[in-house]
Design a protein around this motif. Structure first.
Motif, mmCIF file in Angstrom:
data_model
loop_
_atom_site.group_PDB
_atom_site.id
_atom_site.type_symbol
_atom_site.label_atom_id
_atom_site.label_comp_id
_atom_site.label_asym_id
_atom_site.label_seq_id
_atom_site.Cartn_x
_atom_site.Cartn_y
_atom_site.Cartn_z
ATOM 1 N N UNK A 331 0.822 -1.207 0.000
ATOM 2 C CA UNK A 331 0.000 0.000 0.000
ATOM 3 C C UNK A 331 0.863 1.267 0.000
ATOM 4 N N UNK A 332 1.896 1.372 0.845
ATOM 5 C CA UNK A 332 2.757 2.558 0.764
ATOM 6 C C UNK A 332 3.409 2.724 -0.603
ATOM 7 N N UNK A 333 3.779 1.609 -1.227
ATOM 8 C CA UNK A 333 4.370 1.687 -2.566
ATOM 9 C C UNK A 333 3.354 2.179 -3.591
ATOM 10 N N UNK A 334 2.101 1.777 -3.420
ATOM 11 C CA UNK A 334 1.052 2.249 -4.325
ATOM 12 C C UNK A 334 0.845 3.759 -4.154
ATOM 13 N N UNK A 335 0.833 4.227 -2.910
ATOM 14 C CA UNK A 335 0.691 5.666 -2.671
ATOM 15 C C UNK A 335 1.861 6.431 -3.283
ATOM 16 N N UNK A 336 3.056 5.905 -3.132
ATOM 17 C CA UNK A 336 4.223 6.568 -3.724
ATOM 18 C C UNK A 336 4.125 6.589 -5.247
#
Length: 602
Positions: A331-336
């Motif tokens: 999820x953090x990678x998707x936000x980035x």
């Protein structure tokens, strides 16, 4: 995919001023048009009408126009905002409260019982604002009394009288600024200011008025650049000369005095704490702001818990949407990815504006399928003015205008633009506010007032409704909508965390960073907005929850008889009302078999 929005046991505490409980208005069989024939008015109705008519006429002279007022007339004089005038206002609204207490609500017509509930809640807010002396901090994170005056220069001038009144208003600015500075000094002396951190750079909006090479380059001269053809040339020349003199002799000196005060006294001495609880009588002040902006009797702890629960439910939907986009990372990678991939960002301001216009016109094509009674007024799409854009939200809408912030394009993702446009333009603010103003069956205090829980709740509901309307074409756009839903749910956590639970600015920023796809620049401006404007951020999601809860109740009760156009017309026809009044209106909608207020348009 749906999620629970019920307030559960908390629903028993929702009540507006003037109601003994949330069900008191629901029992009333209000006429479909919610208007009262003057011929049928009782003595109590006549007494009530005189109270609100006299006060409303008086109220119009008490405030300067602002960006959300929708006011079109150009006045020759700015209001008196001195401490003595503020005391008179408090006395006036307390006398109105006493007069309302002398009216037996039950003796009013059904329509006036609703009007009474709405009006008494308005007066209660005004009394509280005076008691807590909100006028001693006449600015928040992105608006200010001086910025609102500059906004007048962006209005449409049509007559010679408009120009002469405007020039007189410019000449009145020194007196007006002196009174505002005196109020701010009083607030400064008792620690009642916006937090210091939110005032960084706010002096730039004042210095921009001063740092010009000639008056003709001032924002205040803008109305004189292109004047109506029906004004004679000689008169135009005279008016332009008078404007130049007013800017040189009144506007610029007043701004120089204000700038010195801000830089030397106000900003250095401003409140170091970011919490409303640390303001004078801070706990009572924050509770009053919760009631003002949400129209509900909820504690900070209750709202914080609602927010945490909703954040968890929305997060699950976001994870599913991430899978729908075939993204295999975390999820953090998707936000980035969303924050950094160039495909999601406009390359020019014009591209962003054109995309917003395309989305707005796309809704135009389906508007009649979702709303039966459409407003007559239209709106323009314009960029946020450059002088305020760095501190402004991503967009803002209202009567006649949808402002899109084209500053710092890497913080304005295109995948969020459909949700933003539905909220700020149509069917959000640019529909709801004009429909209220155009509804001549309502008294003026309902046509032209704005209650945040209702107005922002409707606009946020419109974002959610975009799913049913087919406005989100890709998983990314649906994620943008969910991110906006998450943003507003997270506000319930962040606002109460900051103002009542000791959260730091950094912790609030990190919470939004971890849970939404907002760009870091927007996160910073948004958190500063919540810090400087206690309680306002709570209105959005609680308002949406109330509307969705009302809709679910109507769908369940009416079954096949439920008509979405009729439901939306019933919600919009009320004008801006406290949430318990809206609950009562939908109860009546159900009792009447789901027939809307405009059955010929269904």
């Amino acid at each position: 995919m749906s999620r629970s929005i019920c307030l559960g046991a908390l629903s028993i505490v929702v009540a507006t001023a003037g109601m003994t409980n949330a069900t008191s208005a629901r029992a009333e069989d209000v006429s479909a048009c919610e208007c009262t024939s003057k011929a049928a008015e009782s003595a109590a109705d006549l007494k009530f009408r005189k109270i609100y008519s006299d006060e409303w006429d008086w109220r119009q002279q008490q405030f300067a126009a602002d960006e959300d007022s929708g006011e079109s007339d150009i006045r020759a004089k700015l209001p008196d905002v001195s401490a003595a005038a503020q005391a008179r206002r408090l006395a006036k609204w307390e006398s109105v409260t006493n007069a309302l207490d002398g009216i037996d609500r039950a003796s009013l017509s059904p329509a006036n019982q609703v009007n009474f509930d709405v009006y008494k809640a308005q007066i209660a807010v005004l009394v509280n604002q005076q008691k807590f002396k909100d006028y001693e901090r006449p600015l928040n994170a992105d608006t200010s009394f001086w910025g609102n005056l500059a906004g007048t220069a962006r209005q449409t001038f049509t007559t010679e009288s408009d120009y002469r009144n405007y020039i007189a208003q410019l000449e009145d600015i020194p007196r007006y600024f002196d009174q505002q500075i005196a109020n701010m000094r009083a607030g400064l002396a008792r620690g009642f200011t916006p937090p210091k951190i939110t005032l960084r750079g706010r002096d730039d909006t004042v210095s921009s008025v001063i740092d010009i090479d000639k008056p003709e380059n001032s924002i205040f001269y803008k109305p004189f650049e292109a004047m109506p053809a029906n004004i004679p040339d000689a008169t135009k020349a005279q008016l332009r000369a008078a404007a130049v003199a007013a800017i040189r002799n009144s506007v610029i000196p007043a701004h120089k005095k204000l700038l010195a005060f801000l830089r030397n006294d106000y900003i250095p001495g401003a409140q170091p704490s970011i919490a409303a609880y640390d303001l004078p009588d801070g706990k009572a002040y924050y509770r009053a702001k919760i009631k003002e902006f949400t129209t509900l009797d909820l504690t900070p702890e209750q709202i914080h818990r609602i927010g945490l629960d909703q954040v968890a439910e929305i997060h699950a939907e976001m994870l599913q949407t991430m899978k729908d986009a075939n993204f295999t990372g975390s999820f953090p990678e998707f936000l980035n990815f969303l924050r950094t991939d160039p495909q999601f960002y406009a390359k020019t301001p014009e591209e962003l504006l054109k995309d917003a216009a395309w989305i707005a016109k796309e809704f135009d094509g389906i508007a009649g399928k979702w709303i039966g009674h459409l407003p007559r007024s239209r709106f323009a799409i314009k960029p946020v003015p450059a002088d305020i854009a760095p501190y402004y939200t991503g967009g803002r809408g209202g009567p006649g205008i949808y402002l899109v912030n084209t500053y710092n394009l890497p913080s304005r993702p295109l995948y969020s633009l459909p949700a933003l446009t539905l909220h700020e333009s149509a069917p959000g603010h640019a529909f709801q506010m004009p429909l209220a103003a155009e509804n001549k069956d309502l008294p003026e205090f309902r046509q032209n007032s704005y209650i945040s829980a209702y107005g922002e709740g409707w606009a946020l509901y419109c974002e959610w409704l975009g799913q049913e309307m087919g406005m989100y074409k890709t998983p990314y756009e649906r994620f943008g909508m969910l991110s906006y839903q998450m943003w507003r749910a997270a506000r319930l956590v962040v606002d109460t965390g900051i103002h009542s639970m000791g959260w730091s600015r950094k912790r609030a920023q990190q919470y939004l960073h971890d849970n939404t796809a907002l760009a870091d620049h927007e996160i910073e401006t948004e958190v500063d907005r919540y810090i400087a404007w206690p309680g306002q951020a709570l209105s959005y999601y609680l308002g949406e929850m109330a509307i969705r809860q009302d809709r679910a109740r109507a769908e369940k009760a009416l079954g096949a008889k439920f008509n979405i156009r009729a439901f939306h017309d019933a919600v919009l026809q009320t004008g801006s009302v406290p949430l318990p009044v809206l609950n009562a209106r939908i109860d009546r909608f159900i009792a009447e078999g789901g027939v809307g207020p405009y059955p010929d348009e269904e």
